[in-house]
Motif scaffolding. Structure first.
Motif, short mmCIF file in Angstrom:
data_model
loop_
_atom_site.label_atom_id
_atom_site.label_comp_id
_atom_site.label_asym_id
_atom_site.label_seq_id
_atom_site.Cartn_x
_atom_site.Cartn_y
_atom_site.Cartn_z
N ARG A 172 0.81 -1.21 0.00
CA ARG A 172 0.00 0.00 0.00
C ARG A 172 0.85 1.27 0.00
O ARG A 172 0.43 2.30 -0.52
CB ARG A 172 -0.92 0.00 1.22
CG ARG A 172 -1.97 -1.10 1.21
CD ARG A 172 -2.65 -1.23 2.57
NE ARG A 172 -3.19 0.03 3.03
CZ ARG A 172 -4.42 0.47 2.77
NH1 ARG A 172 -5.23 -0.28 2.05
NH2 ARG A 172 -4.84 1.63 3.22
N HIS A 173 2.03 1.19 0.61
CA HIS A 173 2.84 2.39 0.80
C HIS A 173 3.78 2.69 -0.37
O HIS A 173 3.91 3.85 -0.79
CB HIS A 173 3.67 2.24 2.08
CG HIS A 173 4.67 3.34 2.29
ND1 HIS A 173 4.31 4.64 2.58
CD2 HIS A 173 6.04 3.34 2.23
CE1 HIS A 173 5.40 5.39 2.71
NE2 HIS A 173 6.46 4.61 2.50
N LEU A 174 4.43 1.67 -0.90
CA LEU A 174 5.41 1.88 -1.95
C LEU A 174 4.74 2.18 -3.29
O LEU A 174 3.60 1.76 -3.53
CB LEU A 174 6.31 0.65 -2.10
CG LEU A 174 7.12 0.24 -0.87
CD1 LEU A 174 7.93 -1.02 -1.19
CD2 LEU A 174 8.04 1.37 -0.42
N ASP A 175 5.46 2.87 -4.18
CA ASP A 175 4.93 3.03 -5.52
C ASP A 175 4.96 1.68 -6.22
O ASP A 175 5.70 0.77 -5.82
CB ASP A 175 5.73 4.07 -6.30
CG ASP A 175 7.18 3.68 -6.51
OD1 ASP A 175 7.45 2.81 -7.35
OD2 ASP A 175 8.04 4.23 -5.81
N SER A 176 4.17 1.52 -7.25
CA SER A 176 3.99 0.21 -7.86
C SER A 176 5.29 -0.38 -8.40
O SER A 176 5.53 -1.59 -8.30
CB SER A 176 2.95 0.28 -8.98
OG SER A 176 3.34 1.25 -9.95
N ALA A 177 6.18 0.47 -8.94
CA ALA A 177 7.44 -0.04 -9.49
C ALA A 177 8.36 -0.57 -8.39
O ALA A 177 8.99 -1.62 -8.55
CB ALA A 177 8.15 1.07 -10.28
N SER A 178 8.43 0.14 -7.27
CA SER A 178 9.29 -0.30 -6.17
C SER A 178 8.76 -1.58 -5.55
O SER A 178 9.54 -2.52 -5.26
CB SER A 178 9.37 0.80 -5.10
OG SER A 178 9.98 1.96 -5.62
#
Length: 358
Positions: A67-73
């Motif tokens: 939920r927290h990280l951007d989708s790429a990370s």
């Protein structure tokens, strides 16, 4: 896992048939077990981190990361090879071995048996942080420092991907071999100078020409590398009894069972299956060298992804993940009737009349 800390991985060989693979692929895959965190914290805005006091298990860290990280990370940490069968198998294989609990055992001092040694160095628990790249994806500010400092605070080993020790902390460094052995030797010399205590030679990934050179020269390459450094080199990526034997013949001080988190060759065996094969066909190996393992582990031995997610909170999160692990390990051992983790063995496993095993 060392001989003194043999775990569920030291049982016996699992045979995967094509029908078994097809069955796995046909049904939903539970990557994150339901710990109730979504019901409790699902209202938290996306890209916000829940309070660390709300994290009670390692799966909670992944829930927060998703939920927290951007989708790429997040995808960098979460992805795996092909149809992700090996990644799924890494996680699920542990559930296919039944425990054999003992009762009326004095387990009052179980926590005192958590400390162990790895290559002769003392640590507070028989698990470690496996090498993973791109720590900055979870924590741009602390990056590797969060893992290094968290490992120090929890007094466990971290097999580091890229950073330098800042104190007398015991750290091992990951090593990839390129086609340029002069460059490889330079990396090894820097590791010696920086104070690393061992090199973890990653042999299961084809990156940087590593696999081609290994195939061309076999374990002779390993011996050549040994002559280039004064610190131990541990081959990481053993998934068969044949390679385990060859590693010992080449003089490896330890072996590391791993399929690179299922990120390289899909349908490659899990470290648990590799350990079982070795236990069945060459059990003496567990008495001759230390044997480490990772891949799908969420409750013992070596772990990568869970600690990468925990690093979103920096060293505090890594330390909390370590504390969670220590507590769960002690509780599970007590419920299994293990009085001393250093004496656990295959007698605590049950596999009779199970179609997955032979």
């Amino acid at each position: 896992m060392t001989d003194g800390h043999a775990s569920a991985a030291s049982t016996r060989h699992i045979i995967q048939t094509p029908s078994a693979v097809e069955t796995l692929a046909a049904r939903p895959f539970l990557n994150e077990p339901d710990t109730g965190i979504d019901d409790a914290l699902g209202q938290i805005p996306t890209h916000s981190l829940p309070n660390l006091t709300e994290i009670f298990g390692l799966p909670d860290f992944e829930w927060a990361a998703r939920r927290h990280l951007d989708s790429a990370s997040y995808a960098w940490y979460r992805n795996a090879a092909g149809g992700e069968w090996s990644y799924r198998n890494n996680l699920e294989v542990f559930g296919r071995i039944n425990m054999k609990p003992r009762v009326l055992v004095d387990i009052t001092n179980i926590k005192d048996s958590l400390p162990t040694t790895i290559l002769g160095y003392n640590f507070s628990a028989p698990f470690f942080i496996s090498p993973c790249a791109k720590a900055s994806y979870a924590n741009p500010n602390d990056a590797e420092d969060g893992l290094v400092k968290g490992a120090a605070a929890g007094d466990i080993l971290y097999i580091i991907a890229a950073a330098k020790p800042k104190s007398s902390q015991v750290l091992f460094q990951q090593l990839y071999v390129t086609n340029n052995l002069t460059s490889t030797q330079a990396v090894m010399r820097r590791a010696e100078k920086a104070g690393y205590k061992a090199l973890i030679l990653t042999v299961e990934a084809p990156a940087s020409g590593d696999r081609q050179r290994a195939h061309r020269f076999g374990w002779q390459l390993y011996k050549q590398l040994q002559n280039m450094t004064s610190i131990p080199i541990i081959p990481k990526g053993i998934t068969s009894v044949e390679d385990a034997r060859m590693a010992l013949q080449a003089g490896a001080p330890a072996i590391f069972l791993s399929n690179h988190g299922g990120r390289q060759l899909d349908t490659s065996p899990s470290s648990l299956e590799a350990a079982i094969e070795i236990y069945q066909q060459a059990p003496e190996i567990f008495n001759q060298v230390e044997v480490y393992a990772d891949g799908g582990v969420r409750y013992a031995v070596g772990m990568g992804r869970p600690f990468m997610y925990a690093n979103m909170y920096g060293s505090r999160g890594v330390k909390q993940a370590i504390d969670i692990m220590k507590n769960e390990m002690a509780l599970d051992a007590a419920n299994l009737g293990v009085a001393d983790l250093r004496k656990i063995n295959a007698s605590y496993m049950r596999w009779e009349n199970n179609g997955w095993y032979s």
